[in-house]
Scaffold this motif. Structure first.
Motif, PDB file in Angstrom:
ATOM      1  N   ALA A  53       6.322 103.701 -21.950  1.00  0.00           N
ATOM      2  CA  ALA A  53       5.336 103.167 -22.903  1.00  0.00           C
ATOM      3  C   ALA A  53       4.843 104.254 -23.843  1.00  0.00           C
ATOM      4  CB  ALA A  53       4.171 102.543 -22.146  1.00  0.00           C
ATOM      5  N   ALA A  54       4.652 105.464 -23.322  1.00  0.00           N
ATOM      6  CA  ALA A  54       4.136 106.566 -24.144  1.00  0.00           C
ATOM      7  C   ALA A  54       5.100 106.933 -25.261  1.00  0.00           C
ATOM      8  CB  ALA A  54       3.843 107.786 -23.273  1.00  0.00           C
ATOM      9  N   VAL A  55       6.413 106.742 -25.023  1.00  0.00           N
ATOM     10  CA  VAL A  55       7.390 106.995 -26.084  1.00  0.00           C
ATOM     11  C   VAL A  55       7.081 106.121 -27.299  1.00  0.00           C
ATOM     12  CG1 VAL A  55       9.815 106.757 -26.731  1.00  0.00           C
ATOM     13  CG2 VAL A  55       9.211 107.724 -24.514  1.00  0.00           C
ATOM     14  N   HIS A  56       6.671 104.877 -27.036  1.00  0.00           N
ATOM     15  CA  HIS A  56       6.422 103.937 -28.116  1.00  0.00           C
ATOM     16  C   HIS A  56       5.021 104.054 -28.695  1.00  0.00           C
ATOM     17  CE1 HIS A  56      10.190 102.117 -27.060  1.00  0.00           C
ATOM     18  NE2 HIS A  56       9.773 101.762 -25.865  1.00  0.00           N
ATOM     19  N   LEU A  57       4.043 104.447 -27.851  1.00  0.00           N
ATOM     20  CA  LEU A  57       2.642 104.375 -28.280  1.00  0.00           C
ATOM     21  C   LEU A  57       2.027 105.717 -28.658  1.00  0.00           C
ATOM     22  CD1 LEU A  57       1.179 101.894 -25.646  1.00  0.00           C
ATOM     23  CD2 LEU A  57       1.629 101.426 -28.046  1.00  0.00           C
ATOM     24  N   TYR A  58       2.421 106.740 -27.965  1.00  0.00           N
ATOM     25  CA  TYR A  58       1.705 108.007 -28.118  1.00  0.00           C
ATOM     26  C   TYR A  58       2.652 109.087 -28.640  1.00  0.00           C
ATOM     27  CZ  TYR A  58      -1.452 105.233 -25.280  1.00  0.00           C
ATOM     28  OH  TYR A  58      -2.237 104.224 -24.813  1.00  0.00           O
ATOM     29  N   ASP A  59       2.788 110.165 -27.894  1.00  0.00           N
ATOM     30  CA  ASP A  59       3.697 111.225 -28.336  1.00  0.00           C
ATOM     31  C   ASP A  59       4.631 111.581 -27.198  1.00  0.00           C
ATOM     32  OD1 ASP A  59       2.448 113.422 -26.683  1.00  0.00           O
ATOM     33  OD2 ASP A  59       0.727 112.865 -27.931  1.00  0.00           O
ATOM     34  N   LEU A  60       5.647 112.339 -27.515  1.00  0.00           N
ATOM     35  CA  LEU A  60       6.667 112.645 -26.523  1.00  0.00           C
ATOM     36  C   LEU A  60       6.161 113.602 -25.454  1.00  0.00           C
ATOM     37  CD1 LEU A  60       9.863 112.888 -28.748  1.00  0.00           C
ATOM     38  CD2 LEU A  60       8.891 110.912 -27.573  1.00  0.00           C
ATOM     39  N   ARG A  61       5.154 114.405 -25.773  1.00  0.00           N
ATOM     40  CA  ARG A  61       4.583 115.286 -24.745  1.00  0.00           C
ATOM     41  C   ARG A  61       3.932 114.463 -23.643  1.00  0.00           C
ATOM     42  NH1 ARG A  61       3.312 117.744 -29.606  1.00  0.00           N
ATOM     43  NH2 ARG A  61       4.337 119.750 -29.985  1.00  0.00           N
ATOM     44  N   THR A  62       3.177 113.437 -24.030  1.00  0.00           N
ATOM     45  CA  THR A  62       2.560 112.552 -23.041  1.00  0.00           C
ATOM     46  C   THR A  62       3.628 111.861 -22.216  1.00  0.00           C
ATOM     47  OG1 THR A  62       0.686 112.165 -24.508  1.00  0.00           O
ATOM     48  CG2 THR A  62       1.020 110.578 -22.734  1.00  0.00           C
TER      49      THR A  62
END
Length: 889
Positions: A53-62
């Motif tokens: 989900a973080a790939v789509h919503l936030y950043d790749l570090r998260t």
């Protein structure tokens, strides 16, 4: 028991692909519950889902943090398979971060712990990384291993991802049927599983494949749907979408828009740390900069992409980037003796790396460079390789390959075969353009067509036969204006948005006059213009077959004892072919650069003659005008004037001549001069059947004397249709224009240089744009536009014209009188009234304009000189009646 309760792990992984925002809130609770129960496997899967989900919503570090946590939890649970599945998703994130080889190592680490379906997922993820690297064969091999296993296992969640990704590989290999089949299946799987986000990604990929295939309206439709879904779901996929949109716009010749989308994509990818995409979009920026003549920026971006691809060890992409660097350097310093060999090596490498269009481009450039240096044999070899692509692949690729074939045959002395090859290539490109419904797409996509037609022109010039030169000059400019549009179906959505745009522009004017902030309204205007533009670009073509170039025999017959001079450009030089009293002659006139400089001086001098200016300034402006006009007259018309004598004249301009105020030239002063975009269009307009109609006049706001001018014109013709004041709304003016015999429009005019179809006339409720005019059922037969710049057009390659007057001609109007420069509003009315008096007396349009311009003398020159008569010269009936217009030379 619902699915969530029965299998929370499976539901979390599904939601990560369907609606990551919903997943994020729910997975936190699942994670807490799993931790409380000591369920390390469920906690690991929850972290994996949060990472996806973080790939789509936030950043790749998260995303990386969640996935590494999932790996640790899998190990603690002593479940190597659980940790390995998290590791293969981490590989994808590493690849997006610009570390594809580290991603492959992560997959290699995971493989010993994976069997069956899980192993197939690893193969699929490896294929996605190979795709980023440009290793298309390796990617397909992995997909061949993974897809049957996923099908047998019924793992539709992964199968849709694999099919969507495999379609990209098929697209790069120009296997379009296979690509579309994969995407259609992926689309159905997404719908069955309720994967909204994945469905949007499939639409994005459908858009990209359609664009590569050359189906621009379909591609735009898919991209728009994908963008709407991405924004609704709040995901950060816009960087990829902007890349695809930029590439599509570039293929359509919309270079400025493509560059803007690429620059926005760079910012988005940098913000989201999608490093893998940065060098790709820099290449798009470099290509756009080349087409805009910005060689420094092109070199800068192309060199950066070479470095970044090298850092990511993406060899196939590096090949493409090095070619763009080479192309930029060749344009900046064409004399480099090592250039031929470098381009030949680049072409070979591009073909091996599956970049066929760029390989053809490199070979054409290598051949041209080799011929310039006298290396004929090497040039021929490059052309032979390029020409092999002429029968298969997208239309633009085949068109370029036919150009190579034409050049090859020409070098061998096969003149007839070379001309046949040019015609074959033009047929391919014209068939492609026939798939486009939007006016701007047809006009802007003519770069390759113009280059190919120029080869035909060179063949004709070598042959020395004026008839063939004229035919090829027409072939080079048989533009979108010659494809008469069938009126599109009534479109309530478009009409409503155009009305909303007018209201917004009206509000902006009111706010500025009142001193209020209008920034938010300007943003609304930009958004509405984009909606209108994109809506029209998506519509399918609804056009009649294009007029073929007029046969020379018919043109001679129609001209009779008159004269026609058609100008054309070739290799930076202006040429012309004249048809005078049936006799043809070709002349090489002058380099383009000095002609362009002289033309630019004329509007400057005319502006200096406007209003109250010091006597010295007026005298200097008059001297500048006389000097520029005399030089242009000698360059452009001098070689023909002995034969032309006092005959009425038709001129077919090219390039900078499209905005020339012809009446200032000594040879044109007092002469009936008609200007047409092409001899074919002139011939079609001149032989159009008489038709009846009414006479209308309208005046827009904020223009001194416009109302009195419209009222006088209406009175002269006894016209019952007069629209002034609040009654001169866009809809009422459009209704009055429909089917009219004569239309006079006195209003502020605007040529929109960046979005020409928003060129407009300002009316009581806002702007009447070209998009409005395209809704006409029947165009006026004669139009007088007393509005600044309404006769001027944006000129694209191949003398494709976009503007108000060009649109009236495209729609089928026979005659337009309009200014090609800015004119002083208050001083224009007497000239226009003079034209209408002469029309009423039975003079033709060109003759009426010439007499009115001459009657005003030097004092009225600033107001009258900029007007030209376009299309065909016609007369009005001497009495009211419904007899229609009579065509004159």
């Amino acid at each position: 028991m619902n699915t969530t309760e029965a299998d929370p792990a499976r539901e979390m992984l599904r939601l990560a692909e369907a609606d990551p925002a919903r997943l994020t809130a729910w997975a936190a609770d699942v994670t807490a519950g799993a931790r409380a129960k000591g369920d390390l496997i469920l906690e690991s899967i929850a972290e994996r889902a949060l990472g996806i989900a973080a790939v789509h919503l936030y950043d790749l570090r998260t995303a990386t943090g969640h996935l590494r946590a999932a790996i640790r939890l899998g190990r603690r649970a002593r479940s190597p398979a659980t940790a390995a599945e998290a590791r293969i998703r981490l590989a994808f994130v590493l690849s997006l971060s610009g570390r594809p080889h580290q991603a492959l190592r992560e997959i290699d680490t995971a493989l010993p712990d994976l069997q069956g379906t899980a192993r197939a997922r690893a193969d699929a993820q490896r294929a996605a990384v190979f795709n980023h690297l440009g290793r298309l064969g390796d990617a397909l091999a992995c997909y061949r291993a993974a897809v049957p296993v996923l099908r047998r296992a019924g793992d539709h969640l992964w199968l849709q991802r694999v099919l969507s990704n495999r379609a990209i590989v098929h697209g790069y290999r120009h296997e379009f049927s296979a690509a579309e089949a994969d995407l259609r299946e992926a689309q159905e799987l997404c719908r069955e599983l309720g994967l909204d986000l994945s469905l949007a990604i499939v639409r994005l990929n459908l858009g990209w494949v359609s664009a590569v295939h050359g189906d621009i309206p379909t591609a735009l439709s898919h991209l728009d749907v994908a963008e709407e879904r991405f924004r609704t779901l709040g995901t950060h996929q816009l960087g990829w979408l902007l890349i695809d949109r930029s590439e599509l716009l570039l293929s359509a010749g919309l270079v400025a828009e493509a560059r803007a989308a690429a620059e926005e994509a760079v910012e988005e990818l940098q913000r989201r740390n999608r490093v893998i995409g940065l060098p790709e979009v820099r290449l798009l920026l470099a290509r756009a900069a080349i087409l805009q003549g910005d060689h420094e920026r092109s070199l800068q971006e192309a060199r950066r992409s070479v470095v970044e691809f090298g850092r990511q060890r993406r060899r196939e992409w590096s090949v493409l980037a090095r070619f763009v660097v080479l192309r930029s350097e060749a344009l900046r310093t064409p004399g480099d003796p090592a250039l031929v060999g470098a381009l030949e090596r680049s072409a070979t490498a591009l073909a091996a790396a599956h970049w066929p269009a760029s390989a053809v481009e490199a070979r054409l450039l290598a051949a041209q460079t080799a011929f310039d240096r006298g290396a004929t044999a090497r040039g021929r070899r490059s052309l032979e390789e390029a020409a092999r692509r002429r029968l298969h692949g997208p239309a633009l690729l085949r068109g370029r390959a036919w150009q190579a074939e034409a050049l090859l045959r020409m070098d061998r002395g096969d003149v007839r075969g070379a001309a046949t090859a040019v015609r074959a290539g033009l047929r391919v490109l014209d068939e492609h353009r026939a798939t486009l419904g939007a006016t701007d797409l047809r006009a802007y996509g003519s770069q390759f067509r113009a280059e190919l037609a120029a080869v035909g022109l060179r063949i004709a010039l070598r042959g020395g036969r004026p008839e063939r030169v004229l035919t090829w000059a027409e072939q080079a400019r048989v533009s979108h204006l010659l494809t008469r549009p069938a009126r599109p179906p009534d479109d309530p959505a478009l009409a409503a948005t155009l009305t909303e745009l007018r209201a917004t522009v009206h509000e902006i004017q009111d706010a500025r006059e009142a001193g209020r902030d209008s920034a938010h309204l300007v943003r609304d205007q930009i958004s509405l213009e984009r909606r209108i533009r994109d809506h029209c670009r998506r519509r399918p073509p609804v056009r009649t077959p294009a007029n073929r170039p007029v046969p020379v025999a018919l043109l001679r017959e129609r001209i009779g004892d008159g004269a026609l001079i058609e100008f054309f450009q070739l290799a930076g030089r202006l040429h012309a072919v004249g048809v005078v009293a049936g006799r043809l002659r070709v002349e090489s006139l002058a380099p383009l650069a000095p002609v362009r400089d002289l033309i630019d001086r004329i509007p400057f001098a005319l502006r200096r003659l406007t209003g109250r200016v010091p006597a010295a300034s007026r005298s200097a402006a008059q001297a500048m005008l006389r000097d520029a006009a005399a030089q242009l007259d000698a360059m452009l018309l001098g070689p023909f004037m002995d034969a032309v004598a006092d005959r009425p004249l038709v001129v077919v301009p090219s390039g900078p001549l499209q905005s020339l105020a012809w009446s200032v030239l000594p040879s044109c002063s007092g002469r009936a001069v008609t200007v047409s975009p092409s001899a074919t269009l002139w011939h079609a307009a001149a032989q159009a059947r008489d038709a009846g109609g009414h006479i209308m006049a309208a005046a827009g706001p904020g223009l001194p004397g416009a109302r009195a001018e419209a009222e006088t014109v209406a009175s002269l013709h006894g016209a019952p249709c007069l629209l002034v004041g609040s009654g001169a709304t866009a809809d009422r003016v459009l209704d009055a224009l429909d089917g009219s015999l004569l239309a006079h429009l006195a209003a502020h005019g605007r040529l929109h240089a960046t979005n020409p179809l928003f060129s407009s006339l300002l009316l009581a409720d806002g702007p009447l744009t070209i998009y409005d005019l395209e809704r006409l059922h029947r165009p006026p037969h004669m139009v007088v536009l007393a509005a600044c710049d309404s006769g001027r057009s944006v000129v694209r390659a191949g003398d494709e014209l976009l503007g108000l007057s060009a649109t009236f001609l495209e729609l089928g109007a026979q005659t337009i009188i309009a200014p090609v420069v800015s004119v002083p509003d208050a001083e224009t009315a007497p000239v226009m009234v003079g034209v209408h008096r002469l029309l009423r007396e039975g003079h033709s349009a060109a003759e009426a304009l010439a007499r009115a311009q001459q009657a005003g003398g030097k004092d009225a020159m600033a107001a009258s000189a900029g007007f030209v008569c376009m299309g065909a010269d016609t007369t009005l009936p001497l009495q009211g009646g419904q007899r229609g217009a009579k065509a004159m030379l």
